[in-house]
Scaffold this motif. Sequence first.
Motif, PDB file in Angstrom:
ATOM      1  N   ALA A  74      16.968  60.378  20.697  1.00 17.06           N
ATOM      2  CA  ALA A  74      16.437  59.730  21.895  1.00 17.06           C
ATOM      3  C   ALA A  74      14.954  59.462  21.648  1.00 17.06           C
ATOM      4  O   ALA A  74      14.207  60.385  21.320  1.00 17.06           O
ATOM      5  CB  ALA A  74      16.624  60.621  23.115  1.00 17.06           C
ATOM      6  N   VAL A  75      14.538  58.215  21.823  1.00 15.65           N
ATOM      7  CA  VAL A  75      13.170  57.809  21.511  1.00 15.65           C
ATOM      8  C   VAL A  75      12.395  57.571  22.795  1.00 15.65           C
ATOM      9  O   VAL A  75      12.820  56.792  23.661  1.00 15.65           O
ATOM     10  CB  VAL A  75      13.152  56.534  20.644  1.00 15.65           C
ATOM     11  N   GLN A  76      11.249  58.243  22.917  1.00 19.12           N
ATOM     12  CA  GLN A  76      10.325  58.017  24.018  1.00 19.12           C
ATOM     13  C   GLN A  76       9.161  57.177  23.498  1.00 19.12           C
ATOM     14  O   GLN A  76       8.330  57.650  22.734  1.00 19.12           O
ATOM     15  CB  GLN A  76       9.795  59.350  24.557  1.00 19.12           C
ATOM     16  N   SER A  77       9.138  55.918  23.901  1.00 20.10           N
ATOM     17  CA  SER A  77       8.053  55.017  23.499  1.00 20.10           C
ATOM     18  C   SER A  77       8.013  53.875  24.492  1.00 20.10           C
ATOM     19  O   SER A  77       9.000  53.582  25.163  1.00 20.10           O
ATOM     20  CB  SER A  77       8.262  54.477  22.076  1.00 20.10           C
ATOM     21  N   GLY A  78       6.882  53.206  24.558  1.00 20.11           N
ATOM     22  CA  GLY A  78       6.757  52.086  25.474  1.00 20.11           C
ATOM     23  C   GLY A  78       7.107  50.757  24.859  1.00 20.11           C
ATOM     24  O   GLY A  78       7.071  49.729  25.530  1.00 20.11           O
ATOM     25  N   ALA A  79       7.449  50.761  23.574  1.00 20.49           N
ATOM     26  CA  ALA A  79       7.708  49.526  22.843  1.00 20.49           C
ATOM     27  C   ALA A  79       8.612  49.843  21.657  1.00 20.49           C
ATOM     28  O   ALA A  79       8.836  51.016  21.325  1.00 20.49           O
ATOM     29  CB  ALA A  79       6.383  48.912  22.377  1.00 20.49           C
ATOM     30  N   ARG A  89       4.981  66.185  39.906  1.00 17.91           N
ATOM     31  CA  ARG A  89       5.751  67.175  39.162  1.00 17.91           C
ATOM     32  C   ARG A  89       6.210  66.509  37.882  1.00 17.91           C
ATOM     33  O   ARG A  89       6.027  65.309  37.707  1.00 17.91           O
ATOM     34  CB  ARG A  89       6.945  67.681  39.976  1.00 17.91           C
ATOM     35  N   LEU A  90       6.812  67.270  36.973  1.00 22.71           N
ATOM     36  CA  LEU A  90       7.216  66.689  35.700  1.00 22.71           C
ATOM     37  C   LEU A  90       8.489  67.352  35.190  1.00 22.71           C
ATOM     38  O   LEU A  90       8.526  68.558  34.948  1.00 22.71           O
ATOM     39  CB  LEU A  90       6.093  66.845  34.660  1.00 22.71           C
ATOM     40  N   ASP A  91       9.530  66.534  35.036  1.00 19.96           N
ATOM     41  CA  ASP A  91      10.770  66.995  34.415  1.00 19.96           C
ATOM     42  C   ASP A  91      10.632  66.914  32.896  1.00 19.96           C
ATOM     43  O   ASP A  91       9.970  66.009  32.372  1.00 19.96           O
ATOM     44  CB  ASP A  91      11.951  66.097  34.808  1.00 19.96           C
ATOM     45  N   THR A  92      11.282  67.830  32.194  1.00 15.09           N
ATOM     46  CA  THR A  92      11.342  67.748  30.735  1.00 15.09           C
ATOM     47  C   THR A  92      12.799  67.596  30.312  1.00 15.09           C
ATOM     48  O   THR A  92      13.706  68.139  30.967  1.00 15.09           O
ATOM     49  CB  THR A  92      10.751  68.997  30.070  1.00 15.09           C
ATOM     50  N   HIS A 146      10.541  61.322  44.011  1.00 17.70           N
ATOM     51  CA  HIS A 146      10.967  61.818  42.700  1.00 17.70           C
ATOM     52  C   HIS A 146      12.416  61.443  42.415  1.00 17.70           C
ATOM     53  O   HIS A 146      12.768  61.069  41.292  1.00 17.70           O
ATOM     54  CB  HIS A 146      10.778  63.333  42.631  1.00 17.70           C
ATOM     55  N   ALA A 147      13.249  61.527  43.443  1.00 20.51           N
ATOM     56  CA  ALA A 147      14.661  61.166  43.263  1.00 20.51           C
ATOM     57  C   ALA A 147      14.806  59.694  42.891  1.00 20.51           C
ATOM     58  O   ALA A 147      15.611  59.335  42.021  1.00 20.51           O
ATOM     59  CB  ALA A 147      15.440  61.478  44.539  1.00 20.51           C
ATOM     60  N   LEU A 148      14.027  58.823  43.544  1.00 18.08           N
ATOM     61  CA  LEU A 148      14.061  57.412  43.192  1.00 18.08           C
ATOM     62  C   LEU A 148      13.528  57.195  41.782  1.00 18.08           C
ATOM     63  O   LEU A 148      14.086  56.400  41.006  1.00 18.08           O
ATOM     64  CB  LEU A 148      13.242  56.594  44.192  1.00 18.08           C
ATOM     65  N   ALA A 149      12.467  57.912  41.424  1.00 17.00           N
ATOM     66  CA  ALA A 149      11.911  57.783  40.079  1.00 17.00           C
ATOM     67  C   ALA A 149      12.942  58.180  39.026  1.00 17.00           C
ATOM     68  O   ALA A 149      13.040  57.555  37.964  1.00 17.00           O
ATOM     69  CB  ALA A 149      10.657  58.637  39.956  1.00 17.00           C
ATOM     70  N   ARG A 150      13.742  59.201  39.324  1.00 14.55           N
ATOM     71  CA  ARG A 150      14.779  59.633  38.377  1.00 14.55           C
ATOM     72  C   ARG A 150      15.871  58.574  38.257  1.00 14.55           C
ATOM     73  O   ARG A 150      16.334  58.260  37.149  1.00 14.55           O
ATOM     74  CB  ARG A 150      15.365  60.968  38.833  1.00 14.55           C
ATOM     75  N   ARG A 151      16.276  58.024  39.380  1.00 18.17           N
ATOM     76  CA  ARG A 151      17.310  56.982  39.347  1.00 18.17           C
ATOM     77  C   ARG A 151      16.815  55.740  38.599  1.00 18.17           C
ATOM     78  O   ARG A 151      17.556  55.127  37.819  1.00 18.17           O
ATOM     79  CB  ARG A 151      17.714  56.636  40.782  1.00 18.17           C
ATOM     80  N   ALA A 152      15.552  55.364  38.842  1.00 13.87           N
ATOM     81  CA  ALA A 152      14.993  54.194  38.172  1.00 13.87           C
ATOM     82  C   ALA A 152      14.865  54.420  36.669  1.00 13.87           C
ATOM     83  O   ALA A 152      15.153  53.531  35.866  1.00 13.87           O
ATOM     84  CB  ALA A 152      13.625  53.858  38.772  1.00 13.87           C
ATOM     85  N   ALA A 153      14.450  55.621  36.285  1.00 19.23           N
ATOM     86  CA  ALA A 153      14.319  55.919  34.860  1.00 19.23           C
ATOM     87  C   ALA A 153      15.675  55.896  34.163  1.00 19.23           C
ATOM     88  O   ALA A 153      15.811  55.386  33.040  1.00 19.23           O
ATOM     89  CB  ALA A 153      13.650  57.278  34.676  1.00 19.23           C
ATOM     90  N   ALA A 154      16.698  56.424  34.819  1.00 13.22           N
ATOM     91  CA  ALA A 154      18.036  56.422  34.222  1.00 13.22           C
ATOM     92  C   ALA A 154      18.552  55.003  34.046  1.00 13.22           C
ATOM     93  O   ALA A 154      19.228  54.689  33.054  1.00 13.22           O
ATOM     94  CB  ALA A 154      18.995  57.238  35.088  1.00 13.22           C
ATOM     95  N   GLY A 162       8.420  58.060  33.133  1.00 21.23           N
ATOM     96  CA  GLY A 162       7.708  58.617  34.269  1.00 21.23           C
ATOM     97  C   GLY A 162       8.005  60.091  34.461  1.00 21.23           C
ATOM     98  O   GLY A 162       8.607  60.753  33.611  1.00 21.23           O
ATOM     99  N   GLN A 163       7.585  60.627  35.606  1.00 19.68           N
ATOM    100  CA  GLN A 163       7.672  62.068  35.821  1.00 19.68           C
ATOM    101  C   GLN A 163       9.098  62.592  35.883  1.00 19.68           C
ATOM    102  O   GLN A 163       9.342  63.767  35.618  1.00 19.68           O
ATOM    103  CB  GLN A 163       6.918  62.453  37.090  1.00 19.68           C
ATOM    104  N   ALA A 164      10.050  61.732  36.196  1.00 17.81           N
ATOM    105  CA  ALA A 164      11.453  62.144  36.262  1.00 17.81           C
ATOM    106  C   ALA A 164      12.243  61.678  35.050  1.00 17.81           C
ATOM    107  O   ALA A 164      13.472  61.779  35.033  1.00 17.81           O
ATOM    108  CB  ALA A 164      12.100  61.598  37.540  1.00 17.81           C
ATOM    109  N   GLY A 165      11.536  61.187  34.020  1.00 13.67           N
ATOM    110  CA  GLY A 165      12.230  60.659  32.848  1.00 13.67           C
ATOM    111  C   GLY A 165      13.050  61.703  32.114  1.00 13.67           C
ATOM    112  O   GLY A 165      14.093  61.389  31.536  1.00 13.67           O
ATOM    113  N   GLY A 166      12.595  62.969  32.111  1.00 19.43           N
ATOM    114  CA  GLY A 166      13.364  64.014  31.443  1.00 19.43           C
ATOM    115  C   GLY A 166      14.704  64.233  32.106  1.00 19.43           C
ATOM    116  O   GLY A 166      15.737  64.381  31.433  1.00 19.43           O
ATOM    117  N   GLY A 167      14.715  64.241  33.431  1.00 22.04           N
ATOM    118  CA  GLY A 167      15.976  64.383  34.147  1.00 22.04           C
ATOM    119  C   GLY A 167      16.873  63.176  33.973  1.00 22.04           C
ATOM    120  O   GLY A 167      18.094  63.298  33.855  1.00 22.04           O
ATOM    121  N   ALA A 168      16.271  61.986  33.952  1.00 21.64           N
ATOM    122  CA  ALA A 168      17.050  60.760  33.762  1.00 21.64           C
ATOM    123  C   ALA A 168      17.732  60.755  32.400  1.00 21.64           C
ATOM    124  O   ALA A 168      18.903  60.383  32.272  1.00 21.64           O
ATOM    125  CB  ALA A 168      16.138  59.550  33.912  1.00 21.64           C
ATOM    126  N   LEU A 169      17.007  61.170  31.367  1.00 22.34           N
ATOM    127  CA  LEU A 169      17.594  61.217  30.029  1.00 22.34           C
ATOM    128  C   LEU A 169      18.740  62.218  29.989  1.00 22.34           C
ATOM    129  O   LEU A 169      19.803  61.935  29.419  1.00 22.34           O
ATOM    130  CB  LEU A 169      16.513  61.581  29.007  1.00 22.34           C
TER     131      LEU A 169
END
Length: 812
Positions: free
Chosen positions: A445-450, A354-357, A301-309, A470-477
């Motif tokens: 802030a826009v959440q979209s794939g394109a 899990r899922l961050d918002t 999850h920590a890596l997913a958050r770093r990657a999303a940021a 991804g699941q950590a995108g809320g924390g990354a934002l």
Amino acid sequence: MSDAPTARPPLSPDDRLALLEGQDFWHTRPVAGLGAVSMTDGPHGVRRQEGRQTGFNFSALVPATCFPTASALAASWDTELLREVGAALGREARGQGVQVLLGPGVNLKRSPLCGRNFEYFSEDPLLAGTLAAAYITGLQGEGVGASLKHFAANNQEYRRLSSDSVVDERALRELYLRPFEIAVKDAQPWTVMAAYNGVNGRYCSEHPRLLTRILREEWGFGGAVISDWGAVNDRARGLRAGLDLEMPGYDGARVPELRAALAAGRITGADVERSATRLTELARRAAQTPRTPPVDPDAQHALARRAAAAGVVLLQNVGDVLPLPPGAKVAVLGTFAEKPRYQGAGSSVIQPTRLDTPLGELRALLGEASVAYAPGYPRQGEEDAARLRAEALAATQGADVVVIVAGLPENMEAEGVDRDHLDLPETQDALIRAVAAAHPRVVVAVQSGAPVRLPWRGEVAGLVQAYLGGQAGGGALADVLTGRVNPGGKLAESFPDTLEDVACSAFYPGGPRTAEYRESLYVGYRYHDTAGVAVAFPFGHGLSYTTFGYGTPRLDRERVGRGERLTVTLPVTNTGTRAGAEVVQLYVHAPQGPLFRPEQELRAFARVVLEPGETREVSLTLDERAWAVYDVARPGWHVPGGPYELRLGSSSRDLRARATVEVEGDGDLRPEPAAVSAAYRRPPHPFHAPDAAFRALYGAPLPDNSPYTPAEYDLNTPLGALRGTAQGRVLNALVTLGTEPRGEKRYSADAVSAAGAIREMPLRQLYLGTGGKLRPRAIAALAEAMAGRWGGALRALATPATEPPLTGGRKD
């Protein structure tokens, strides 16, 4: 202990034939002494399903880390990060007993309307291929195979299962095959997945030029070629062309057909032996990586958050509204802040661990008392929009900054269906305009794939593209908005102002039978920069909370001979007060020559992290392909000689430094036809290519693209095109019966994707759609009945199981 391989009993002829088809939906057939190979969907998570293995089952997914989708990862422009994410996926796959992950996808983003763009990297082939190679290297370094997909020219969802992509040779080689070439040569994936569609008259799953001459003989691919799920049209023809494995498989159903093809000389024993050997080697490689203990979900999850940021792109920041100042009162608006859109819809859907918002993470970082919230708009539909908007406006009273989280809901962006337009839902646009009129410091802030259209961008202070994190995108934002992370993301695709700014828009997605790529090389920034089209945000754009200065570039040589490399070095300085990352992009402008070329093309890039005041030398290397074009007259890559301008900068429109190098050519190129030159050398806006110009560019008569008529209905006719007869309408009703969820469920990821897939499904895919229960002979009879050929239907039912049942297909 001896390392000699254990002797295995030889395979019988029927065993070899059976090996060429999957055992079930997710496994190959076991090879003596090695066992079956377990596959599952990726590419941004390990989508393993429990229970039945005869079809997709979205309700039985094993929880797994949902990493950012490819469009978000690509915005990092960070090959090391892609390697790290690939390795993490490999470890998680091993922990779940998965040996091949189906991904990554490197199909180019020809149009922002493609419903599956969230799963692809870029509109640029160099960037897409380089990132894919890094991802594959990381994944396979953990002993889990990649399946590079979808090979090739699979750039839309409309009719993707049956459409023929009509692409001129230069565009095919220079754009659409290039990312596959880079990934194959640099990372050697264990498998390559043949796409559903056709290319220039042949299905990809039975295309000898793609699967053998280019992939294996030119690029040196040594792995196995597998079909996309249900992509096989004629199994014998595919085997002969180089398709090793058909997926999925059902009880050895293809064995009698292949045995008959072998007896009839349609395939040879050498064809069978070649593919059986490749699949045995795949099983051997898979067997070398044992299952390991489950991964640490917190570390993943920590890596997913770093990657999303890293993939969050700061598009605009008027008045330094971001980062949010300490102690600020923030009003967070938008139901996506509480129920985020964090992944795509379709075969890549993950059940996250899990899922961050965004709302929860902003409250965690800023304090509950500092963050007010209102939904602002409905998640689906338009009910209560006016009331929600009024409540949102009230919530902004006393706020220092307003953050609106917007985005595309699942029913507007999914595998199986293309988007109809570039707009966000009207309820979201209305909220943004109303709040911007009432408050001076608004961040969207826009959440979209394109890309989406941003008509109000001049009315807001801050604008962030968060992609699908991804699941950590809320924390990354939240990390980026608060300044815990300095944004370093860059757009891997252009953001147009209007749909007509996209070169293919007048003929996308095409149909009913073909998709004509009339824009040729003019995809994304290649068109915008050549035609001088203004865009909302250009390819490569992305701001930071710091600033960067570029020095004067140095070349290690002033003239480049054939086969020589050129190294370009320039100093880059962090001229601001925060540590941050910059992506140096090198574009090449070619001299005027006998063939049309885009104004400039990305040929190298490098990401550099700098402390405040720090200067580093950044080096970029160009090989011969940086100057080359694919010459159709002398098939192969050739270099026009002359002076080439090197343009270095922070985006395709923010160029900071230039240099010129003299390049030695390798002979004269034959000039293109006059009709091609007239239409393509100075492309108009909006783009239009006359029939005569595209025919001359394509170099052959254009394939038939007339509507389907009942007399022509066959196994490759999509269900949605069968409505020309009463029996076709009845079949459509029967297939969709019970698949239309009601209420909120009709907007779920799997429901939206399934509805689109049913519409575009050719009759032959009923084999997959029924889990193998409806056999090929019965489907062939059904195709005859749909066309009103009742005698043909009876003959198909009476056809022995040893004969191929197909009634349609492209040229041999």
